[in-house]
Design a protein around this motif. Structure first.
Motif, PDB file in Angstrom:
ATOM      1  N   ASN A  97       0.831  -1.208   0.000  1.00  0.00           N
ATOM      2  CA  ASN A  97       0.000   0.000   0.000  1.00  0.00           C
ATOM      3  C   ASN A  97       0.870   1.265   0.000  1.00  0.00           C
ATOM      4  O   ASN A  97       0.605   2.224  -0.711  1.00  0.00           O
ATOM      5  CB  ASN A  97      -0.873  -0.032   1.259  1.00  0.00           C
ATOM      6  CG  ASN A  97      -2.224   0.609   1.044  1.00  0.00           C
ATOM      7  OD1 ASN A  97      -2.603   0.952  -0.082  1.00  0.00           O
ATOM      8  ND2 ASN A  97      -2.957   0.783   2.120  1.00  0.00           N
ATOM      9  N   ALA A 130      -3.138   8.877   7.848  1.00  0.00           N
ATOM     10  CA  ALA A 130      -3.690   7.556   8.134  1.00  0.00           C
ATOM     11  C   ALA A 130      -4.304   7.515   9.527  1.00  0.00           C
ATOM     12  O   ALA A 130      -5.342   6.906   9.751  1.00  0.00           O
ATOM     13  CB  ALA A 130      -2.599   6.497   7.995  1.00  0.00           C
ATOM     14  N   ILE A 135      -6.374   4.290  10.134  1.00  0.00           N
ATOM     15  CA  ILE A 135      -5.675   3.274   9.344  1.00  0.00           C
ATOM     16  C   ILE A 135      -4.355   2.999  10.048  1.00  0.00           C
ATOM     17  O   ILE A 135      -3.550   3.903  10.221  1.00  0.00           O
ATOM     18  CB  ILE A 135      -5.440   3.778   7.908  1.00  0.00           C
ATOM     19  CG1 ILE A 135      -6.790   3.855   7.178  1.00  0.00           C
ATOM     20  CG2 ILE A 135      -4.465   2.881   7.153  1.00  0.00           C
ATOM     21  CD1 ILE A 135      -6.719   4.448   5.796  1.00  0.00           C
ATOM     22  N   ASN A 145      -5.267  -3.131  -0.713  1.00  0.00           N
ATOM     23  CA  ASN A 145      -6.647  -3.610  -0.545  1.00  0.00           C
ATOM     24  C   ASN A 145      -6.802  -5.117  -0.314  1.00  0.00           C
ATOM     25  O   ASN A 145      -7.912  -5.616  -0.194  1.00  0.00           O
ATOM     26  CB  ASN A 145      -7.525  -3.208  -1.742  1.00  0.00           C
ATOM     27  CG  ASN A 145      -7.725  -1.705  -1.819  1.00  0.00           C
ATOM     28  OD1 ASN A 145      -7.832  -1.045  -0.793  1.00  0.00           O
ATOM     29  ND2 ASN A 145      -7.764  -1.161  -3.030  1.00  0.00           N
ATOM     30  N   GLU A 152     -12.469  -0.921   5.395  1.00  0.00           N
ATOM     31  CA  GLU A 152     -11.042  -0.603   5.261  1.00  0.00           C
ATOM     32  C   GLU A 152     -10.718  -0.146   3.838  1.00  0.00           C
ATOM     33  O   GLU A 152      -9.942   0.775   3.623  1.00  0.00           O
ATOM     34  CB  GLU A 152     -10.192  -1.817   5.642  1.00  0.00           C
ATOM     35  CG  GLU A 152     -10.153  -2.054   7.143  1.00  0.00           C
ATOM     36  CD  GLU A 152      -9.433  -3.346   7.521  1.00  0.00           C
ATOM     37  OE1 GLU A 152      -8.914  -3.413   8.640  1.00  0.00           O
ATOM     38  OE2 GLU A 152      -9.413  -4.295   6.700  1.00  0.00           O
ATOM     39  N   LYS A 153     -11.339  -0.814   2.879  1.00  0.00           N
ATOM     40  CA  LYS A 153     -11.097  -0.434   1.476  1.00  0.00           C
ATOM     41  C   LYS A 153     -11.536   1.006   1.226  1.00  0.00           C
ATOM     42  O   LYS A 153     -10.840   1.785   0.575  1.00  0.00           O
ATOM     43  CB  LYS A 153     -11.863  -1.373   0.530  1.00  0.00           C
ATOM     44  CG  LYS A 153     -11.208  -2.710   0.356  1.00  0.00           C
ATOM     45  CD  LYS A 153     -11.966  -3.581  -0.633  1.00  0.00           C
ATOM     46  CE  LYS A 153     -11.290  -4.946  -0.721  1.00  0.00           C
ATOM     47  NZ  LYS A 153     -12.077  -5.935  -1.414  1.00  0.00           N
ATOM     48  N   ASN A 156      -9.280   3.417   2.812  1.00  0.00           N
ATOM     49  CA  ASN A 156      -8.041   3.480   2.039  1.00  0.00           C
ATOM     50  C   ASN A 156      -8.221   4.405   0.822  1.00  0.00           C
ATOM     51  O   ASN A 156      -7.290   5.110   0.428  1.00  0.00           O
ATOM     52  CB  ASN A 156      -7.645   2.069   1.606  1.00  0.00           C
ATOM     53  CG  ASN A 156      -6.171   1.948   1.258  1.00  0.00           C
ATOM     54  OD1 ASN A 156      -5.341   2.653   1.828  1.00  0.00           O
ATOM     55  ND2 ASN A 156      -5.854   1.089   0.318  1.00  0.00           N
TER      56      ASN A 156
END
Lengths: 251, 426
Positions: A97, A130, A135, A145, A152-153, A156
């Motif tokens: 990521n 984040a 995050i 992902n 969470e996706k 993100n």
């Protein structure tokens, strides 16, 4: 900021017209919402604007801060300041990521003739952003992902938006697959980015998201056109009565 | 018995061009191997096992020329503490090599291990076993004619890996090397191999792992374009032993890597993985044969090939589970990423299972770059060519992940990235 005039789009592979003349202007500092029944062309509009393949523009145009969007490659549109938060963010195994984010940030900077961000500055910035989106370090380290929950996706996606600081953000059904808490968190992330210089186009099925991200203007899209435009109350009307009344009214 | 008629002339021509090393403990094994080659004949285009890879240039009496490839890249594994053993066109280079003594292991050279040697019982032994049920004549040829090689006996776990470094300096070199590794119970050894060895290279590596031993192997093949190589790896695994091998191959007009693994002790684990990237005149063949002959063993085969511009990838992989090999866990995946329509991938996955309580799976796919993923990356501002490179690395990840050591993983990924950026088409 974003100006769409009489945009007409068909599928490349088949003779199917999806957008039949969309007119829409999103001013800097404003949040516009698009609602509409399934198959009305909302997602297609977001894909065509951001440069996904498989569509053919048969008429009209779209500009971002005066620049012709439709002439640019997807990455050029991003560097010009367009951002699409995906309804279904793509999983990319094997690409961290963090690597992905840094490559994106620096690619855009390079395209704009700006200096690339140093690894240390980037790390500092990404950690701070984040944290706001809850995050954790592990999510930053994991492949893009992969193994992320729905919430969470979407968080993100918002993190990418925060890092890339686009001029114009399109959110394609960002509320889909989110529970109430996750939606709040995502909405807070979006609201934190609201700014006089930035436009938003929020595509959604539900009023719920618009309780958290308050729109200035609401459009109803049906059969490839914007059929009605109003204030936030229009979204409430849809929530209460569905689309039938509105569609009947304009028919 | 003589070789099949169709093979006799080519086989004889090849044998005539070689001298059988004589004297010393390896002689009986060499003579036996020579007799076997004469009986089998060398591979022929009509052999079923060579259906996808033309063996002619591997068999010809003289090696086709291969230009020496110059590179100013940093040496592979250069940052690691390792014991270096260098072969130039198949000839040991004492000056470039480290002292061969290292605590926990003994290293001898095949060509000067003249006295009675521990390797006497092993040299060619696993190769002979690996000829059944499928003939591997180039491996027998290797046992007979190998000019040199290393014999490594790990009695304990050494402090650093052994790095076999190959260098190619003559455009017509034709090298045959044979290495034997013996890992004792409880010992663990890592062997690294890298570099283009010769214009044509025939290499054999036999690995015998005793109960509870571990062998790790990371190999890179590249980057000389005109290289031809036929390599064989034969491994036998004892109870609770571990074998893990990873190979990255870039460039090379013809490479065939055969791996024959036999799990003979219970609870053993064998992983074999490969990643290759070819652009243009490139043919890469991974041929694997894993035999489960003990209870509760695990085997994994993970092979990934990135092909473009007319490159060809081949995978032949077999898992054989013998009747008593219950609780076998066998996994095999072979995948290719075709970056254009001119490239091809030929795969022949096979399972042959005689035990009834096993879990075996195999899969093989061939595909193009995922357009949705590509768009996702581009929509974030990443240019098409870089986005494609990221997706290639993503594709290779499952194979590279098979390397346990993180520093080695990192080294391989760095090389893969460098190759991609050299071959980038904007």
């Amino acid at each position: 900021m974003l100006e769409i005039k009489n945009l007409q789009v068909k599928l490349e592979e088949e003779d199917k017209q999806i957008l039949k003349g969309v007119d829409l202007t999103v001013e800097a500092g404003k949040v516009h919402a698009i609602m509409g029944p399934n198959g009305s062309g909302k997602s297609t509009l977001s894909y065509v604007l951001s440069g996904k393949g498989g569509y053919e523009v048969t008429g009209g145009d779209a500009t971002l801060a005066g620049e012709d969007l439709l002439d640019m490659e997807a990455e050029e549109r991003a560097a010009a300041g367009l951002f699409l938060a995906f309804q279904y963010p793509v999983e990319i195994p094997g690409v961290g990521n963090m690597t992905f984010l840094r490559t994106a940030v620096n690619s855009q900077r390079k395209a704009r003739g700006e200096e690339e961000m140093s690894a240390a500055d980037f790390l500092k910035l990404v950690r701070a952003k984040a944290k706001d989106l809850k995050i954790d370090a592990d999510m930053l380290k994991r492949p893009v992902n992969v193994g992320f929950s729905g919430g969470e996706k979407k968080r993100n996606e918002i993190l990418q938006m925060a890092m890339l600081e686009p001029k114009m953000c399109i959110l394609d059904e960002t509320d889909s697959g989110l529970d109430v808490d996750a939606m709040k968190l995502v909405a807070e992330g979006v609201n934190a980015l609201r700014d006089e210089g930035r436009g938003f186009l929020v595509i959604t099925h539900y009023q719920r998201l618009l309780d958290h991200i308050k729109p200035d203007v609401v459009h109803i899209m049906a059969a490839g056109r914007i059929v009605k435009t109003g204030g936030p109350e229009l979204a409430l009307e849809v929530e209460k009565n569905g689309y039938a009344d509105i569609l009947a009214e304009i028919a | 018995m003589a070789a099949p008629l169709v093979k006799q002339d080519a086989t004889q021509a090849r044998l005539d061009a070689l001298d059988l090393p004589t004297g010393g403990w390896s002689t009986p094994a060499r003579q036996d191997a020579l007799a076997r080659v004469q009986n089998m004949g060398l591979p022929h285009a009509r052999d079923e096992y060579w259906k996808y890879t033309k063996p002619a240039t591997l068999v010809d009496a003289t090696a086709p020329k291969a230009a020496v490839y110059e590179t100013d890249e940093a040496p592979m594994f250069g940052d690691m503490d390792r014991l270096k053993i260098v072969f130039v066109d198949g000839v040991f280079d004492a000056d470039a090599s480290d002292d061969l003594s290292l605590e926990g292991i003994t290293i001898d050279r095949l060509s000067d291990a003249k006295d009675i040697h521990w390797a006497k019982d092993l040299y060619g032994a696993l190769e002979v076993k690996g000829q059944d049920p499928v003939e591997r004549p180039l491996a027998a040829l290797n046992t007979a004619f190998a000019s040199d090689g290393v014999l490594i006996h790990a009695t304990k776990t050494p402090s650093k890996p052994v790095n076999l470094i190959y260098k190619h300096q003559s455009d017509s070199s034709d090298a045959i090397l044979h290495h034997v590794v013996k890992v004792d119970s409880g010992a663990s050894l890592t062997v690294l191999e890298n570099g283009p060895a010769a214009a044509r290279f025939n290499k054999c590596l036999e690995v015998d792992i005793a109960d509870g031993g571990a062998f790790h192997h990371v190999r890179t093949q590249g980057r000389d374009h005109e290289r031809r190589a036929a390599t064989h790896m034969f491994a036998r695994l004892g109870t609770e032993s571990t074998f893990k091998s990873f190979t990255m191959t870039v460039n090379g007009v013809l490479t065939r890597n055969e791996c024959v693994i036999e799990l003979t002790g219970d609870d053993a684990v064998a992983h074999i993985a490969g990643a290759c990237m070819g652009d243009g005149d490139f043919h890469h063949d991974d041929t694997v044969f894993i035999t489960h002959d003990a209870v509760n063993c695990e085997s994994r085969q993970v092979f990934k090939k990135v092909l473009r511009n007319g490159a060809t990838g081949v995978f032949q992989g077999k898992i054989l589970v013998k009747p008593d090999a219950q609780k076998t866990d066998g996994y095999q995946i072979s995948q290719s990423l075709l970056l254009d329509e001119d490239s091809q991938f030929l795969a022949k996955p096979e399972l042959e299972i005689y035990a009834d309580d096993v879990a075996c799976s195999h899969g093989s796919t061939s595909g193009a770059i995922d357009e949705d993923a590509l768009f996702y990356l581009q929509s974030r501002g990443i240019p098409h060519s870089i986005a494609q490179d990221l997706l290639v690395l993503s594709f290779l990840a499952e194979a590279v992940d098979e390397i346990e050591d993180e520093a080695l993983q990192e080294e391989i990924l760095t090389r893969a990235e460098a190759w991609l950026s050299r071959h980038r088409k904007d």
